[in-house]
Scaffold this active site. Structure first.
Site, PDB file in Angstrom:
ATOM      1  N   GLU A  24      39.446  45.972  47.955  1.00 55.73           N
ATOM      2  CA  GLU A  24      38.186  45.366  47.505  1.00 55.73           C
ATOM      3  C   GLU A  24      37.045  45.989  48.288  1.00 55.73           C
ATOM      4  O   GLU A  24      37.136  46.151  49.512  1.00 55.73           O
ATOM      5  CB  GLU A  24      38.125  43.855  47.769  1.00 55.73           C
ATOM      6  CG  GLU A  24      38.859  43.018  46.789  1.00 55.73           C
ATOM      7  CD  GLU A  24      38.660  41.522  47.030  1.00 55.73           C
ATOM      8  OE1 GLU A  24      37.578  41.107  47.506  1.00 55.73           O
ATOM      9  OE2 GLU A  24      39.603  40.778  46.747  1.00 55.73           O
ATOM     10  N   GLU A  59      43.530  38.133  51.141  1.00 56.39           N
ATOM     11  CA  GLU A  59      42.653  37.555  52.162  1.00 56.39           C
ATOM     12  C   GLU A  59      43.150  36.202  52.661  1.00 56.39           C
ATOM     13  O   GLU A  59      42.488  35.168  52.471  1.00 56.39           O
ATOM     14  CB  GLU A  59      41.216  37.441  51.623  1.00 56.39           C
ATOM     15  CG  GLU A  59      40.639  38.770  51.190  1.00 56.39           C
ATOM     16  CD  GLU A  59      39.200  38.687  50.681  1.00 56.39           C
ATOM     17  OE1 GLU A  59      38.692  37.564  50.515  1.00 56.39           O
ATOM     18  OE2 GLU A  59      38.593  39.749  50.452  1.00 56.39           O
TER      19      GLU A  59
HETATM   20  O1  IFM Z   1      34.904  37.305  44.988  1.00 52.88           O
HETATM   21  C1  IFM Z   1      35.517  37.492  46.222  1.00 52.88           C
HETATM   22  C2  IFM Z   1      36.992  37.751  46.043  1.00 52.88           C
HETATM   23  O2  IFM Z   1      37.622  36.736  45.346  1.00 52.88           O
HETATM   24  C3  IFM Z   1      37.669  37.885  47.390  1.00 52.88           C
HETATM   25  N1  IFM Z   1      36.979  38.813  48.237  1.00 52.88           N
HETATM   26  C4  IFM Z   1      35.556  38.714  48.351  1.00 52.88           C
HETATM   27  C5  IFM Z   1      34.917  38.645  46.975  1.00 52.88           C
HETATM   28  C6  IFM Z   1      33.393  38.542  47.104  1.00 52.88           C
HETATM   29  O3  IFM Z   1      33.045  37.394  47.790  1.00 52.88           O
END
Ligand code: IFM
Length: 476
Positions: free
Chosen positions: A378, A170
């Site tokens: 994710e 990200e």
């Molecule tokens: O916890 C975070 C992660 O580190 C990166 N993506 C989003 C998740 C939830 O906010």
């Protein structure tokens, strides 16, 4: 939205994983030669995180990794995505690697492999060495070269046993939450710096990819995980569409433009020209960033809904957050854009549950990156989970969330998308950045007083999905 086709069966080689990141779970921040990253500094700065919470102990995974791997194996997971703490293996972000740091990750990887779990290693999940931030951080070009050096070190040490590599997690958050809104480390609020940071993160990805490939077996795959936004508009009015284009450029095109198409979008360069001239994009950078990817990671939580801002909103500067606090926008040059809450049920983060966005995202990147395998690296939800009198944790909302999002992945597969795996965020409750421990994303409950792990009902449910390779009906 059409109903999922039945039976909802996934391809046999589909990876069923869970994801975490180093600073959110490891703890042991002063052990083995590790030095502070920007998140150590930030979380120890008063007022930056809820209740002043830090990752000092986190969930102590550094000492409990064997237990955590056994937990995953017991559930039936086939993959695990984790990140390496840069300052554990290269404390100042320069110079030689620290063997003890590399050894920790080698032990973790060997433990995973011994349990038949495929490791997916992320090199950078937001924890820049503090010394590199002191030298200018991501807005400085040199940071990209430092990242490539670090990537080569880790690649050399673990490339023989880890096949799936992810350069950055990200980069949008690193650039814009870290340098524009300041709600993430290092907490700067400088729009020009955030755009420079975005370019140097892209460059780091490109240089890091080449560095990894130069030291690793060619069978290994190198990817990046983007939290690309699904941007929707309140109407088809040209002003609303223009607002959506701006956000799409700043969330998506700014990364996938150079990574997948060899250029920054023209509309992005125009929209940001009042704060930056992009002169830091040097000859050769776009070629370096645009090296073909072996795979692409998509992180998805919720869609964005935007419109053009009414005249009175176009004031600029920090905005009130509704609690009398000034907040800076993570979106440079967007005083003319307004964000709206999307309708529907929300998670504890206030994020609307909308699985159609995941289908849309996968479909889009099937078009943007033809021939590139996709992974959902994710996806998950925070809920206010609590143990019952018997110590069991029931989280039916998370099961429903996972069911709906996995159905969306399945629909995308049925539509022809090449999705090879899904990583639930997160394996276990952990340090949720500026929220501290106040948001629980885990499939495994962690009692922060004892650090005891208890799989929630969603963990058992997800394990059944992983073992069977298909989605049981929700009421099962
Ligand atoms: O916890 C975070 C992660 O580190 C990166 N993506 C989003 C998740 C939830 O906010």
């Amino acid at each position: 939205m059409s109903e999922p086709v039945t039976p909802v069966t996934f391809p046999p080689a589909f990876l069923w994983g869970a994801a975490t990141s180093a600073y959110q779970i490891e703890g042991a921040v002063r052990e083995g030669g590790r030095t502070p990253s920007i998140w150590d500094t930030f979380s120890h700065t008063p007022g930056r995180t809820a209740r002043g919470e830090t990752g000092d102990i986190a969930v102590d995974h550094y000492h409990r990794y064997r237990e955590d791997v056994a937990l995953m194996a017991g559930l039936g997971l086939t993959a695990y995505r984790f990140s390496v703490s840069w300052t554990r293996v290269q404390p100042t972000g320069r110079g030689p690697a620290v063997q003890r740091g590399l050894d920790f990750y080698r032990r973790l990887v060997d433990e995973l492999l011994a349990h038949g779990i495929k490791p997916a290693l992320t090199l950078y999940h937001w924890d820049l060495p503090q010394e590199l931030e002191d030298a200018g951080g991501w807005p400085e070009r040199d940071t990209a070269f430092r990242f490539a050096e670090y990537a080569a070190m880790v690649g050399e040490a673990l490339g023989d046993r880890v096949e799936q590599w992810i350069t950055l997690n990200e980069p949008w958050c690193s650039a814009f939450l870290g340098y524009a809104s300041g709600i993430h480390a290092p907490g700067r609020t400088d729009p020009e710096a955030s755009l420079r940071a975005a370019h140097h993160l892209n460059l780091a990805h490109g240089l890091g990819t080449s560095a990894l490939r130069s030291v690793m077996p060619s069978r290994n795959s190198v990817a990046v995980s983007l939290n690309s936004a699904v941007v929707r508009t309140v109407s088809r009015d040209p002003a609303d569409l223009a607002a959506a284009q701006k956000i799409d450029d700043l969330a998506n095109g700014i990364f996938h433009g150079p990574m997948l198409h060899g250029a920054y979008p023209r509309t992005l360069l125009e929209a940001t020209s009042s704060v930056t001239d992009w002169s830091y994009v040097r000859d050769g950078d776009l070629e370096a960033i645009g090296r073909p990817l072996d795979a692409l990671g998509l992180n998805y939580y919720t869609p964005a809904l935007v419109s053009a801002a009414p005249e009175e909103r176009k004031a600029g500067g920090p905005r009130a957050d509704g609690h009398g606090m000034s907040v800076f926008s993570p979106w440079p040059c967007t005083d003319d854009v307004m964000f709206h809450q999307t309708p529907g049920e929300r998670t504890e983060m206030g994020w609307t549950v909308d699985p159609t966005g995941l289908h849309e995202l996968i479909t889009r990147y099937t078009r943007e990156a033809p021939g590139v395998p996709l992974y959902v690296t994710e996806n998950g939800a925070a809920y206010d989970d609590k143990p019952d009198a018997e110590g069991r944790v029931h989280d039916p909302e998370r099961i429903a969330y996972l069911h709906a999002h996995l159905s969306a992945v399945h629909r995308a597969l049925a539509d022809g998308a090449d999705v090879r795996g899904y990583f639930l965020w997160s394996l276990m409750d952990n340090f949720e950045w500026s929220y501290g421990y106040g948001r629980r994303f885990g499939a495994v409950y962690v009692d922060y007083a004892t650090l005891e792990r208890t799989p929630k009902s969603s963990a058992w449910w997800y394990g059944r999905v992983a073992r069977g390779g298909h989605l049981p009906p929700l009421e099962d």
